[in-house]
Design an enzyme around this catalytic site. Structure first.
Site, PDB file in Angstrom:
ATOM      1  N   SER A   1       0.880  -1.159   0.000  1.00  0.00           N
ATOM      2  CA  SER A   1       0.000   0.000   0.000  1.00  0.00           C
ATOM      3  C   SER A   1       0.922   1.213   0.000  1.00  0.00           C
ATOM      4  O   SER A   1       1.771   1.346   0.896  1.00  0.00           O
ATOM      5  CB  SER A   1      -0.886  -0.020   1.245  1.00  0.00           C
ATOM      6  N   GLU A   2       0.781   2.088  -0.998  1.00  0.00           N
ATOM      7  CA  GLU A   2       1.842   3.082  -1.213  1.00  0.00           C
ATOM      8  C   GLU A   2       1.903   4.184  -0.154  1.00  0.00           C
ATOM      9  O   GLU A   2       2.822   4.981  -0.162  1.00  0.00           O
ATOM     10  CB  GLU A   2       1.773   3.673  -2.621  1.00  0.00           C
ATOM     11  N   ASN A   3       0.933   4.205   0.773  1.00  0.00           N
ATOM     12  CA  ASN A   3       1.075   5.128   1.891  1.00  0.00           C
ATOM     13  C   ASN A   3       2.058   4.603   2.938  1.00  0.00           C
ATOM     14  O   ASN A   3       2.307   5.266   3.930  1.00  0.00           O
ATOM     15  CB  ASN A   3      -0.290   5.419   2.540  1.00  0.00           C
TER      16      ASN A   3
END
Lengths: 219, 234
Positions: free
Chosen positions: A45-47
Site C-alpha cells: 500500500s503506497e502510503n
C-alpha cells in the site's frame, strides 16, 4: 462477458508465488479476493505498508492503520511499515513485481490515461504516475468500452496521459490482450461467450485477433 | 541543551505569518497535525501555501483552513474528498498544483538530505513534464524536480522526547518523517512526550536535530475517512 469480479479473478491468475504487488483502487482491489491457493503474495500500500492484511473486525479498527484508499486495514505476520519516500523508492527501483491499476483509456502503444477528464473536477494523479513510469510489469484492469459504447482501447489516447509506452497487458470484460512492443493489441483470450468478431468491433486501436483465440479459463 | 519543548500548538506557531509556505504531514486524515491545524484556524493567518498529500475533508484537517479561506495555494497529489475545495478551485479562488505522490515525497526528502533536485521518471510525456528540464540516463528519460522549500513543516508523531526525537505509529508515519527533515522550522506534535533518554535510540525514526519545537497535543480526534470492517467468522 465478465463482471468486475470476473476481471479480478482472471488477473489473479497472473500472480506468482512471492510477488510483491501494488493494487490500485477499484477492480484491482478485488484481485486480493481471488489469490490462487498455494500462491503467497505481499501487497504493497503506497502510503507506507508491505504486507497489507484484510479489513479489521468491527471494533478493532485503528485510525493509524489505513491503505492508500484510506480504508481501515490490518497488518500480517511479516508486514513492514515505512515512510512515503521509501514507499516510492521501492516502486521506482522496481522492487515491486507487479502493478495492477485501472484506466480510462489505453493506446496501442501502451500509453495510459487514468487521472483527468478535462472540464470535470480533477482529483489528482496520486501515485499513479510514479507507478506507471517505473513498474516493470503493469496489468490494466478496465472496461473495454465506455457507457456510450465507445472503445477505450485506442490508437491514441484522447485524455491527458498518466504515462507513455508503459502498459503491456490489459484485461477487460471481453478479453485478455498484450500490447506489442511495436504497437498494437494482441488478443490472447476471449471472455466466456464473447466472439472474436465482437472484440474486433469493441477495439478501436490496431488489433491482432487470431480466429482461433481461446476462451479464458477462470477456474 | 536548547529547550525545544513548547507549551502547545499556539506557542509552536506563534511566529508563523501570512503568505508563508507550510508542509503538513499525513495521508488522508491519518497522521495529520490536528492540534497545529486547529491553532492555525484560530490564529487566522492567510495566503498560505500548503504542501500536503491531500487537502482534508470539509470539516476536518486542512479542510478547516480552506473553509476559513486561509489557503492561497495547495500542492498535493490527490484532493478528491472535499466539496469546499472543489468550489474554491472551480471559482479560481484557490490555486492548485497537482504532482505525483512519489515526486511529492521525494522533493521533501531531497530538502532534508541537502540535495537541490532529483530526477524521476514520473510524469515524463505527460502535462506534468511541461516546462521541466529532462535528462536521459541509460536510455530512459527523467524529469528534474526541485527540492521543496518550506518555512515551516508541521508533523505529527506518536511519541517524542524533549530532545525532539520522534517515533511514528503504523501508517500514520507516511509523509511525516520526510517533511520533518524539510522545514526551515519543524514543529512536531506528539501523542506522548517523554524526557530525553526514555526512548531507545535504535528505535528513533526522526532524529531530534531536524525538530525545532515539540509539544504534546491536547487531544486527538483521529477521524477515520473510510471505516471498513469484515464480518466476524462464525
Amino acid at each position: 462477458m465478465l463482471d468486475k469480479n470476473g476481471i479480478a479473478k482472471r488477473i489473479a491468475k497472473e500472480l506468482k508465488d512471492g510477488f510483491y504487488v501494488n493494487l490500485g483502487i477499484g477492480i484491482p482491489t478485488l484481485v486480493a479476493n481471488y489469490i490462487p491457493k498455494g500462491i503467497n503474495v505481499v501487497l504493497q500500500s503506497e502510503n507506507g505498508l508491505l504486507g497489507m492484511g484484510p479489513f479489521p473486525f468491527e471494533g478493532e479498527e485503528d485510525p493509524d492503520l489505513i491503505n492508500a484508499g484510506k480504508q481501515t486495514i490490518t497488518t500480517l505476520p511479516g508486514s513492514s511499515i515505512f515512510d512515503s519516500a521509501l514507499s516510492f523508492g521501492m516502486i521506482r527501483s522496481q522492487k515491486i513485481d507487479l502493478t495492477i491499476l485501472g484506466a480510462m483509456e489505453v493506446s496501442e502503444h501502451g500509453d495510459i490515461a487514468n487521472w483527468k477528464i478535462p472540464g470535470k473536477m480533477v482529483k489528482g494523479m496520486g501515485g499513479a504516475m510514479d507507478l506507471v513510469a517505473s513498474a516493470k510489469n503493469i496489468i490494466v484492469a478496465m472496461q473495454h468500452v465506455n457507457k456510450a459504447g465507445e472503445s477505450k482501447l485506442l490508437q491514441k489516447c484522447t485524455l491527458p496521459l498518466t504515462g507513455v509506452n508503459c502498459i503491456k497487458k490489459v484485461v477487460t470484460e471481453l478479453a485478455v490482450l498484450d500490447i506489442l512492443p511495436e504497437g498494437g493489441f494482441q488478443l490472447l483470450e476471449r471472455a466466456p461467450g464473447v466472439s472474436v468478431e465482437y472484440i474486433k468491433q469493441a477495439t478501436a486501436g490496431r488489433l491482432i485477433a487470431p480466429e482461433d483465440t481461446p476462451e479464458m479459463q477462470l477456474d | 541543551m536548547i529547550n525545544k519543548v513548547v507549551s502547545g500548538a499556539d506557542e509552536a506557531i506563534h511566529d508563523l505569518k501570512d503568505g508563508q509556505t507550510l508542509m503538513l504531514g499525513g495521508f488522508g486524515l491519518c497522521g495529520i497535525p490536528e492540534n497545529c491545524i486547529n491553532a492555525l484556524v484560530k490564529k487566522g493567518i492567510k495566503d498560505l501555501t500548503c504542501i500536503s498529500n491531500n487537502a482534508g475533508v470539509d470539516d476536518f484537517g486542512i479542510g478547516l483552513l480552506l473553509k476559513q479561506r486561509q489557503v492561497k495555494k495547495m500542492i498535493s497529489s490527490y484532493v478528491g474528498e472535499n466539496a469546499e475545495f472543489e468550489r474554491q478551485l472551480l471559482s479560481a479562488e484557490l490555486e492548485v498544483e497537482l504532482i505525483p505522490q512519489g515526486t511529492l515525497a521525494t522533493r521533501c526528502l531531497a530538502a532534508g538530505y541537502g540535495m537541490p533536485a532529483i530526477f524521476t521518471p514520473a510524469g515524463v510525456g505527460t502535462e506534468v513534464a511541461e516546462g521541466k528540464e529532462t535528462r536521459t540516463f541509460n536510455g530512459k528519460e527523467y524529469l528534474m524536480e526541485y527540492a521543496f522549500e518550506a518555512d515551516f513543516a508541521l508533523v505529527k508523531a506518536w511519541k517524542g522526547d524533549t530532545a525532539g526525537n520522534l517515533i511514528y505509529k503504523a501508517t500514520a508515519r507516511n509523509f511525516n518523517p520526510v517533511m520533518a527533515t524539510a522545514g526551515k522550522v519543524t514543529i512536531a506534535e506528539v501523542e506522548i512526550l517523554v524526557e530525553a533518554g526514555e526512548l531507545d535510540p535504535d528505535q528513533i525514526h526522526t532524529p531530534g536535530v531536524y525538530v525545532h519545537r515539540i509539544f504534546q497535543g491536547k487531544s486527538y480526534e483521529k477521524r477515520i475517512e473510510q471505516r471498513t470492517v469484515r464480518s466476524q467468522n462464525p
